[in-house]
Structures are given as C-alpha cells and as structure tokens.
Design a protein around this motif. Structure first.
Motif, PDB file in Angstrom:
ATOM      1  N   LEU A   1      11.338  -2.099  -2.725  1.00 29.67           N
ATOM      2  CA  LEU A   1      11.877  -3.229  -1.969  1.00 29.67           C
ATOM      3  C   LEU A   1      11.171  -4.530  -2.360  1.00 29.67           C
ATOM      4  O   LEU A   1      11.816  -5.557  -2.591  1.00 29.67           O
ATOM      5  N   VAL A   2       9.868  -4.486  -2.474  1.00 31.81           N
ATOM      6  CA  VAL A   2       9.093  -5.670  -2.846  1.00 31.81           C
ATOM      7  C   VAL A   2       9.440  -6.107  -4.268  1.00 31.81           C
ATOM      8  O   VAL A   2       9.592  -7.299  -4.542  1.00 31.81           O
ATOM      9  N   ARG A   3       9.602  -5.161  -5.172  1.00 29.58           N
ATOM     10  CA  ARG A   3       9.930  -5.484  -6.560  1.00 29.58           C
ATOM     11  C   ARG A   3      11.291  -6.183  -6.633  1.00 29.58           C
ATOM     12  O   ARG A   3      11.437  -7.203  -7.298  1.00 29.58           O
ATOM     13  N   ARG A   4      12.293  -5.649  -5.933  1.00 31.08           N
ATOM     14  CA  ARG A   4      13.629  -6.276  -5.934  1.00 31.08           C
ATOM     15  C   ARG A   4      13.588  -7.668  -5.312  1.00 31.08           C
ATOM     16  O   ARG A   4      14.175  -8.610  -5.837  1.00 31.08           O
ATOM     17  N   THR A   5      12.878  -7.805  -4.204  1.00 33.48           N
ATOM     18  CA  THR A   5      12.768  -9.106  -3.543  1.00 33.48           C
ATOM     19  C   THR A   5      12.062 -10.112  -4.435  1.00 33.48           C
ATOM     20  O   THR A   5      12.486 -11.269  -4.535  1.00 33.48           O
ATOM     21  N   THR A   6      11.002  -9.687  -5.097  1.00 33.36           N
ATOM     22  CA  THR A   6      10.263 -10.583  -5.996  1.00 33.36           C
ATOM     23  C   THR A   6      11.129 -11.025  -7.169  1.00 33.36           C
ATOM     24  O   THR A   6      11.138 -12.203  -7.535  1.00 33.36           O
ATOM     25  N   LEU A   7      11.876 -10.089  -7.749  1.00 33.62           N
ATOM     26  CA  LEU A   7      12.760 -10.450  -8.865  1.00 33.62           C
ATOM     27  C   LEU A   7      13.849 -11.426  -8.425  1.00 33.62           C
ATOM     28  O   LEU A   7      14.193 -12.352  -9.162  1.00 33.62           O
ATOM     29  N   LYS A   8      14.384 -11.240  -7.225  1.00 35.73           N
ATOM     30  CA  LYS A   8      15.379 -12.185  -6.705  1.00 35.73           C
ATOM     31  C   LYS A   8      14.762 -13.573  -6.530  1.00 35.73           C
ATOM     32  O   LYS A   8      15.371 -14.583  -6.867  1.00 35.73           O
ATOM     33  N   ARG A   9      13.559 -13.617  -5.991  1.00 38.99           N
ATOM     34  CA  ARG A   9      12.886 -14.915  -5.792  1.00 38.99           C
ATOM     35  C   ARG A   9      12.601 -15.597  -7.128  1.00 38.99           C
ATOM     36  O   ARG A   9      12.767 -16.799  -7.261  1.00 38.99           O
ATOM     37  N   ILE A  10      12.168 -14.817  -8.102  1.00 39.33           N
ATOM     38  CA  ILE A  10      11.909 -15.384  -9.430  1.00 39.33           C
ATOM     39  C   ILE A  10      13.199 -15.960 -10.015  1.00 39.33           C
ATOM     40  O   ILE A  10      13.202 -17.056 -10.578  1.00 39.33           O
TER      41      ILE A  10
ATOM     42  N   ASP B   1       0.814  -1.217   0.000  1.00 40.61           N
ATOM     43  CA  ASP B   1       0.000   0.000   0.000  1.00 40.61           C
ATOM     44  C   ASP B   1       0.852   1.273   0.000  1.00 40.61           C
ATOM     45  O   ASP B   1       0.417   2.302  -0.477  1.00 40.61           O
ATOM     46  N   HIS B   2       2.044   1.189   0.526  1.00 44.16           N
ATOM     47  CA  HIS B   2       2.881   2.382   0.658  1.00 44.16           C
ATOM     48  C   HIS B   2       3.899   2.435  -0.466  1.00 44.16           C
ATOM     49  O   HIS B   2       4.540   1.450  -0.798  1.00 44.16           O
ATOM     50  N   TRP B   3       4.093   3.592  -1.043  1.00 47.66           N
ATOM     51  CA  TRP B   3       4.971   3.765  -2.198  1.00 47.66           C
ATOM     52  C   TRP B   3       6.416   3.433  -1.875  1.00 47.66           C
ATOM     53  O   TRP B   3       7.148   2.950  -2.727  1.00 47.66           O
TER      54      TRP B   3
END
Length: 150
Positions: free
Chosen positions: A73-82, A66-68
């Motif tokens: 941080l979420v985008r970087r973490t998601t890309l690392k997980r992918i 919800d917070h910009w």
C-alpha cells in the motif's frame, strides 16, 4: 547528529521559498501581473520540488512500514505521489519557460532598438512593448526618440 542538520534544512527551505514569495509581493506592489504569476509559479514549483526531494530522502534512508502487509500500500501510494509531483513540476515549469522566452524576446527587442537609435544619432526617450500575441507570434511596439544635438 540528526538534530544538528535540522536547522540547516530549515534555512535551505526558507532560501528556496522566501525570495520568490517576496517577488510576488513586489509584483503586487508594482502592479506587474506577469511578475506576480511567474513568481507564484516558481513558489509552487519549489514547494513541489521540496516534497519530491523529501520522498526521495525518506526512501533512501529506509523509512518503511514495519508490517509486511502495509508495504504494498505504501509503495503504490508513494509511486502515485511521485507521479503527481513530477507532472506538477513539468506543467508548472512549462509556464516558466514560456514566460522566460517572452521576457528574453522583449529584452532583445529593446536592446536592438536602443542600439539602432544610438547608431542613428537618436536617443530613446521612452519605449512601450505590448504583446497581445503568444510567444510564437510577433508583438507590437512603439518607440519615441529624439535627435541627439551635439
């Protein structure tokens, strides 16, 4: 509506994980280490694939912070997980390919021996195929036959 699809997702995950997990148990019971290792690798590939699909579905459905200031941080973490999941699936799948090629080669050899024996009027009594080599080198084998008396 979302609650109605939850049991279906559980059934699909169970259908993906339970059969290869059962094969692991059968491989242990029969004392077949190749079967155990291959089935365990398949279970791991399925688990990684389920996680990969979950990330994709959550992304497509728009689940984001919800917070910009958390988005980056979420985008970087998601890309690392992918990246980790993709690498894991590729590495584990390569082991499955090697095992499948080896099993196919052994099955083709056994079929050739049986066909040749039948054409020669022989019956295959037993066949042991052992390989201490890699997939790319030939294996050693032995075969016991008897002459068909008709």
């Amino acid at each position: 509506m979302a609650g109605a699809s939850a049991p279906l997702v559980g059934v699909m995950i169970a259908a993906t994980l339970i059969p290869p997990a059962a094969v692991v148990g059968l491989g242990i019971a029969y004392g077949d280490p190749v079967l155990v290792v291959s089935a365990r690798i398949l279970v791991l590939v399925n688990i990684l694939s389920i996680n990969f699909a979950s990330l994709a579905v959550l992304s497509i459905r728009g689940y984001r912070p919800d917070h910009w200031f958390e988005e980056d941080l979420v985008r970087r973490t998601t890309l690392k997980r992918i990246a980790v999941l993709t690498l894991g699936v590729i590495v584990l799948s390569s082991f499955l390919v090697v095992t499948s090629v080896d099993l196919q080669r052994n099955a083709k050899f056994e079929s050739t021996v049986k066909t040749t024996a039948e054409e020669s009027g022989l019956t295959v009594l037993s066949m042991d195929v052992e390989s201490n080599e890699t997939v790319l080198s030939p294996s050693r084998s032995s075969c016991a036959t008897s002459r068909n008396e008709q």
